[in-house]
Scaffold this active site. Sequence first.
Site, PDB file in Angstrom:
ATOM      1  N   ALA A   1       7.424  -5.516  21.577  1.00  0.00           N
ATOM      2  CA  ALA A   1       6.820  -4.661  22.609  1.00  0.00           C
ATOM      3  C   ALA A   1       7.068  -3.183  22.352  1.00  0.00           C
ATOM      4  O   ALA A   1       6.412  -2.330  22.949  1.00  0.00           O
ATOM      5  CB  ALA A   1       7.362  -5.041  23.984  1.00  0.00           C
TER       6      ALA A   1
ATOM      7  N   LYS B   1       4.464  -0.546  15.829  1.00  0.00           N
ATOM      8  CA  LYS B   1       5.186  -0.758  14.567  1.00  0.00           C
ATOM      9  C   LYS B   1       4.844  -2.085  13.893  1.00  0.00           C
ATOM     10  O   LYS B   1       4.566  -2.125  12.690  1.00  0.00           O
ATOM     11  CB  LYS B   1       6.695  -0.677  14.839  1.00  0.00           C
ATOM     12  CG  LYS B   1       7.539  -1.058  13.656  1.00  0.00           C
ATOM     13  CD  LYS B   1       8.958  -0.604  13.787  1.00  0.00           C
ATOM     14  CE  LYS B   1       9.742  -1.358  14.817  1.00  0.00           C
ATOM     15  NZ  LYS B   1      11.137  -0.879  14.883  1.00  0.00           N
TER      16      LYS B   1
ATOM     17  N   ARG C   1      10.058   5.852  15.583  1.00  0.00           N
ATOM     18  CA  ARG C   1      10.477   6.435  14.298  1.00  0.00           C
ATOM     19  C   ARG C   1       9.419   6.289  13.194  1.00  0.00           C
ATOM     20  O   ARG C   1       9.507   6.928  12.151  1.00  0.00           O
ATOM     21  CB  ARG C   1      11.809   5.792  13.858  1.00  0.00           C
ATOM     22  CG  ARG C   1      12.989   6.227  14.706  1.00  0.00           C
ATOM     23  CD  ARG C   1      14.218   5.335  14.494  1.00  0.00           C
ATOM     24  NE  ARG C   1      14.142   4.093  15.269  1.00  0.00           N
ATOM     25  CZ  ARG C   1      15.076   3.138  15.247  1.00  0.00           C
ATOM     26  NH1 ARG C   1      16.131   3.276  14.480  1.00  0.00           N
ATOM     27  NH2 ARG C   1      14.937   2.054  15.982  1.00  0.00           N
TER      28      ARG C   1
ATOM     29  N   THR D   1      15.940  -4.197  24.294  1.00  0.00           N
ATOM     30  CA  THR D   1      15.746  -5.543  23.743  1.00  0.00           C
ATOM     31  C   THR D   1      16.167  -6.645  24.729  1.00  0.00           C
ATOM     32  O   THR D   1      15.553  -7.714  24.758  1.00  0.00           O
ATOM     33  CB  THR D   1      16.525  -5.702  22.418  1.00  0.00           C
ATOM     34  OG1 THR D   1      17.872  -5.228  22.613  1.00  0.00           O
ATOM     35  CG2 THR D   1      15.895  -4.909  21.292  1.00  0.00           C
TER      36      THR D   1
ATOM     37  N   TYR E   1     -24.599   3.312 -17.150  1.00  0.00           N
ATOM     38  CA  TYR E   1     -24.698   2.889 -15.754  1.00  0.00           C
ATOM     39  C   TYR E   1     -25.779   1.829 -15.640  1.00  0.00           C
ATOM     40  O   TYR E   1     -26.917   2.052 -16.065  1.00  0.00           O
ATOM     41  CB  TYR E   1     -25.041   4.068 -14.825  1.00  0.00           C
ATOM     42  CG  TYR E   1     -25.338   3.578 -13.432  1.00  0.00           C
ATOM     43  CD1 TYR E   1     -24.335   2.990 -12.669  1.00  0.00           C
ATOM     44  CD2 TYR E   1     -26.620   3.646 -12.898  1.00  0.00           C
ATOM     45  CE1 TYR E   1     -24.598   2.484 -11.405  1.00  0.00           C
ATOM     46  CE2 TYR E   1     -26.892   3.140 -11.631  1.00  0.00           C
ATOM     47  CZ  TYR E   1     -25.880   2.561 -10.888  1.00  0.00           C
ATOM     48  OH  TYR E   1     -26.145   2.055  -9.651  1.00  0.00           O
TER      49      TYR E   1
ATOM     50  N   ALA F   1     -25.021   3.154 -26.364  1.00  0.00           N
ATOM     51  CA  ALA F   1     -24.158   4.123 -25.687  1.00  0.00           C
ATOM     52  C   ALA F   1     -24.993   5.059 -24.821  1.00  0.00           C
ATOM     53  O   ALA F   1     -26.026   5.560 -25.243  1.00  0.00           O
ATOM     54  CB  ALA F   1     -23.388   4.926 -26.724  1.00  0.00           C
TER      55      ALA F   1
ATOM     56  N   ARG G   1     -40.310  10.181 -27.326  1.00  0.00           N
ATOM     57  CA  ARG G   1     -39.484  11.373 -27.523  1.00  0.00           C
ATOM     58  C   ARG G   1     -40.268  12.330 -28.406  1.00  0.00           C
ATOM     59  O   ARG G   1     -41.187  11.916 -29.141  1.00  0.00           O
ATOM     60  CB  ARG G   1     -38.133  11.012 -28.156  1.00  0.00           C
ATOM     61  CG  ARG G   1     -38.274  10.369 -29.497  1.00  0.00           C
ATOM     62  CD  ARG G   1     -36.963   9.774 -29.999  1.00  0.00           C
ATOM     63  NE  ARG G   1     -37.128   9.270 -31.351  1.00  0.00           N
ATOM     64  CZ  ARG G   1     -36.424   8.287 -31.869  1.00  0.00           C
ATOM     65  NH1 ARG G   1     -35.502   7.666 -31.149  1.00  0.00           N
ATOM     66  NH2 ARG G   1     -36.630   7.919 -33.099  1.00  0.00           N
TER      67      ARG G   1
ATOM     68  N   ASN H   1     -28.408  -5.827 -25.906  1.00  0.00           N
ATOM     69  CA  ASN H   1     -27.463  -4.755 -26.242  1.00  0.00           C
ATOM     70  C   ASN H   1     -27.967  -3.453 -25.639  1.00  0.00           C
ATOM     71  O   ASN H   1     -29.072  -3.002 -25.966  1.00  0.00           O
ATOM     72  CB  ASN H   1     -27.353  -4.615 -27.754  1.00  0.00           C
ATOM     73  CG  ASN H   1     -26.302  -3.573 -28.125  1.00  0.00           C
ATOM     74  OD1 ASN H   1     -25.145  -3.898 -28.312  1.00  0.00           O
ATOM     75  ND2 ASN H   1     -26.722  -2.322 -28.212  1.00  0.00           N
TER      76      ASN H   1
ATOM     77  N   ASN I   1      24.515  -6.087  12.430  1.00  0.00           N
ATOM     78  CA  ASN I   1      23.752  -7.096  13.163  1.00  0.00           C
ATOM     79  C   ASN I   1      22.293  -7.073  12.719  1.00  0.00           C
ATOM     80  O   ASN I   1      21.574  -6.130  13.008  1.00  0.00           O
ATOM     81  CB  ASN I   1      23.843  -6.770  14.662  1.00  0.00           C
ATOM     82  CG  ASN I   1      22.856  -7.596  15.480  1.00  0.00           C
ATOM     83  OD1 ASN I   1      22.577  -8.751  15.144  1.00  0.00           O
ATOM     84  ND2 ASN I   1      22.336  -7.000  16.544  1.00  0.00           N
TER      85      ASN I   1
HETATM   86  C1  UD1 Z   1      18.249  -3.654  17.101  1.00  0.00           C
HETATM   87  C2  UD1 Z   1      19.638  -4.080  17.585  1.00  0.00           C
HETATM   88  C3  UD1 Z   1      20.663  -3.694  16.524  1.00  0.00           C
HETATM   89  C4  UD1 Z   1      20.293  -4.343  15.209  1.00  0.00           C
HETATM   90  C5  UD1 Z   1      18.868  -4.000  14.802  1.00  0.00           C
HETATM   91  C6  UD1 Z   1      18.457  -4.851  13.613  1.00  0.00           C
HETATM   92  C7  UD1 Z   1      19.662  -3.965  20.020  1.00  0.00           C
HETATM   93  C8  UD1 Z   1      20.097  -3.205  21.218  1.00  0.00           C
HETATM   94  N1  UD1 Z   1      19.951  -3.459  18.839  1.00  0.00           N
HETATM   95  O1  UD1 Z   1      18.236  -2.237  16.995  1.00  0.00           O
HETATM   96  O2  UD1 Z   1      21.960  -4.140  16.918  1.00  0.00           O
HETATM   97  O3  UD1 Z   1      21.202  -3.925  14.201  1.00  0.00           O
HETATM   98  O4  UD1 Z   1      17.950  -4.288  15.871  1.00  0.00           O
HETATM   99  O5  UD1 Z   1      17.197  -4.514  13.124  1.00  0.00           O
HETATM  100  O6  UD1 Z   1      19.105  -5.031  20.178  1.00  0.00           O
HETATM  101  N2  UD1 Z   1      11.646  -4.136  21.474  1.00  0.00           N
HETATM  102  C9  UD1 Z   1      10.940  -4.579  22.573  1.00  0.00           C
HETATM  103  N3  UD1 Z   1      11.147  -3.966  23.771  1.00  0.00           N
HETATM  104  C10 UD1 Z   1      12.015  -2.948  23.919  1.00  0.00           C
HETATM  105  C11 UD1 Z   1      12.742  -2.502  22.789  1.00  0.00           C
HETATM  106  C12 UD1 Z   1      12.525  -3.121  21.583  1.00  0.00           C
HETATM  107  O7  UD1 Z   1      10.136  -5.498  22.467  1.00  0.00           O
HETATM  108  O8  UD1 Z   1      12.145  -2.463  25.049  1.00  0.00           O
HETATM  109  C13 UD1 Z   1      11.405  -4.792  20.164  1.00  0.00           C
HETATM  110  C14 UD1 Z   1      10.833  -3.851  19.133  1.00  0.00           C
HETATM  111  O9  UD1 Z   1       9.408  -3.907  19.137  1.00  0.00           O
HETATM  112  C15 UD1 Z   1      11.401  -4.381  17.822  1.00  0.00           C
HETATM  113  C16 UD1 Z   1      12.683  -5.074  18.251  1.00  0.00           C
HETATM  114  O10 UD1 Z   1      12.620  -5.232  19.646  1.00  0.00           O
HETATM  115  O11 UD1 Z   1      10.551  -5.316  17.193  1.00  0.00           O
HETATM  116  C17 UD1 Z   1      13.919  -4.268  17.874  1.00  0.00           C
HETATM  117  O12 UD1 Z   1      13.835  -2.993  18.470  1.00  0.00           O
HETATM  118  P1  UD1 Z   1      14.304  -1.698  17.700  1.00  0.00           P
HETATM  119  O13 UD1 Z   1      14.039  -0.538  18.571  1.00  0.00           O
HETATM  120  O14 UD1 Z   1      13.781  -1.688  16.333  1.00  0.00           O
HETATM  121  O15 UD1 Z   1      15.880  -1.960  17.702  1.00  0.00           O
HETATM  122  P2  UD1 Z   1      16.915  -1.350  16.662  1.00  0.00           P
HETATM  123  O16 UD1 Z   1      17.234   0.019  17.068  1.00  0.00           O
HETATM  124  O17 UD1 Z   1      16.454  -1.596  15.295  1.00  0.00           O
HETATM  125 MG    MG Z   2      14.627  -2.190  14.453  1.00  0.00          MG
END
Ligand code: UD1
Ligand code: MG
Length: 476
Positions: free
Chosen positions: A15, A27, A20, A94, A377, A391, A451, A388, A185
């Site tokens: 979502a 993304k 970035r 997340t 061409y 050229a 020609r 053939n 993680n």
């Molecule tokens: C997250 C982890 C981090 C881990 C990293 C690995 C958390 C808080 N952090 O950080 O520990 O090392 O992934 O890649 O979980 N998303 C939503 N809704 C939101 C926020 C994010 O659906 O409100 C989705 C994003 O679309 C994405 C995924 O969750 O696909 C991860 O979000 P992202 O912002 O990339 O988290 P990171 O900062 O990478």
């Molecule tokens: Mg991420």
Amino acid sequence: MVEVRLGLECVVLAAGKGTRMRSSSAKVVHEVAGRPLLHYVLDAARGAGAARIIVVVGHDAEAVSGAAEAWRAEREENARVTLAFAVQAEQRGTGHAAAQAVPHLSGTCNAVLLLCGDTPLLRPESLAQLCAGAEAQAEAQVALLTARTDAPGAYGRIIRREGQVAAIREAKDATPQELALTEVNPGVYVFERGFLERTLPELGSHNAQGEVYLTDLVERAAAVWDLPVPFLETLGVNDQADLAEAQAVLYARRARGLAQSGVRVADLNRLQVGPDVTVAAGAALAVDVTLAGRTRVAAGAQIGQGCVLHAVEVAEDARLLPYCVASEARIGPRAQVGPFVQLRPKATLEADTKVGNFSEIKAARLGAGAKVNHLSYVGDADVGERVNLGAGTIVCNYDGMQKWPTVIEADVFVGSDCQLVAPLRIGAGAYVATGTTVTVNVPAGALAVGRARQSNKDGYATRLRKRLAARLKPTA
Ligand code: UD1
Ligand code: MG
């Protein structure tokens, strides 16, 4: 955890906006090696045995759910997976995203495999191992992947106590000591369903980002089990540099797969082969070759350095010399093309044809054994067997308003530097003299010559030079 693999459902978080990336689209729909990031994650989820996948969508929800539906339509085995969508209207982290998926879990679900939509390098084997491990650990409420890296950057850090994973600290909330940790993680977890349901609503957002962190579940679990995997596999794409890195890895994996299946690959890191391409064992691919779309390369075919092919069929033992560009074209058995040739849509080269440097073929068929060896061409034409074209032969197919066809029957010989003004038919076995502009049909077996007659003026050049020299200004 009980019966993880029996009652496994998967939640994919997709979502987020991906700020970035500095891009207007979400993304997870950004493509690597010709497919959206999300497709790779869905592949991994299916590969791990999830029969039901819930995708959490929010930012640009339509594009993201469209990409998920496209994945389902892509293959028969994908179509067997049930897809559901949960909407996270506001991106509050997340943990909040995962909470939106919980009401969509079905009654038979015991365990939840939770993935992020931005990790395209995950291998299904690792996920399957994670699920098996989670099931074997009766008391574990959370099982997760862990990885080590010298550049932990923005990844959440793994905090261990007495060897066991005790918590995950987000980089923005970490103390300098925690930041120095090199175990991170990857964001891949299996949660016991009951634990997830009970604990998610308890999470707050008192942290540096003011978000609900999924990672805060870990310190609340009675027991956590972890599976270390190579860091590369867990790469999370957060910016354009990550995207390029992930693509390089995917292309290299594909190159290795092709090489292992018997394709001669010059350099595993200098080959770009798309997901819908097939290359038969015994074909050879030089460096910097790009194969895209539904390109098919048959056994014994050789694709030279720097060739770029999109939706091209290359038959057995055909040879492409370096730097050819072709799209929606067919190259017959033993044909030789290049170097520096462009084949545009509907170019068909039959068996044993030759097309040489700086020639362009568009919507034209070259009959078996025909040759267009240099600087030509050929557009909107049907060229017979063994013809053939010398050229610099140009088929003038366009009058400024519309395109006209040209038919050149078998065994015609066209000398160098001729223009063939369409519409035109040149009969079988005819001969077109060098330097002729052909504007009317040529009967079979005839010679067409059009020609100015040449005349030589004896001594003229010598006299001319003298005259010009006399006019030269004296130099200082
Ligand atoms: C997250 C982890 C981090 C881990 C990293 C690995 C958390 C808080 N952090 O950080 O520990 O090392 O992934 O890649 O979980 N998303 C939503 N809704 C939101 C926020 C994010 O659906 O409100 C989705 C994003 O679309 C994405 C995924 O969750 O696909 C991860 O979000 P992202 O912002 O990339 O988290 P990171 O900062 O990478
Ligand atoms: Mg991420």
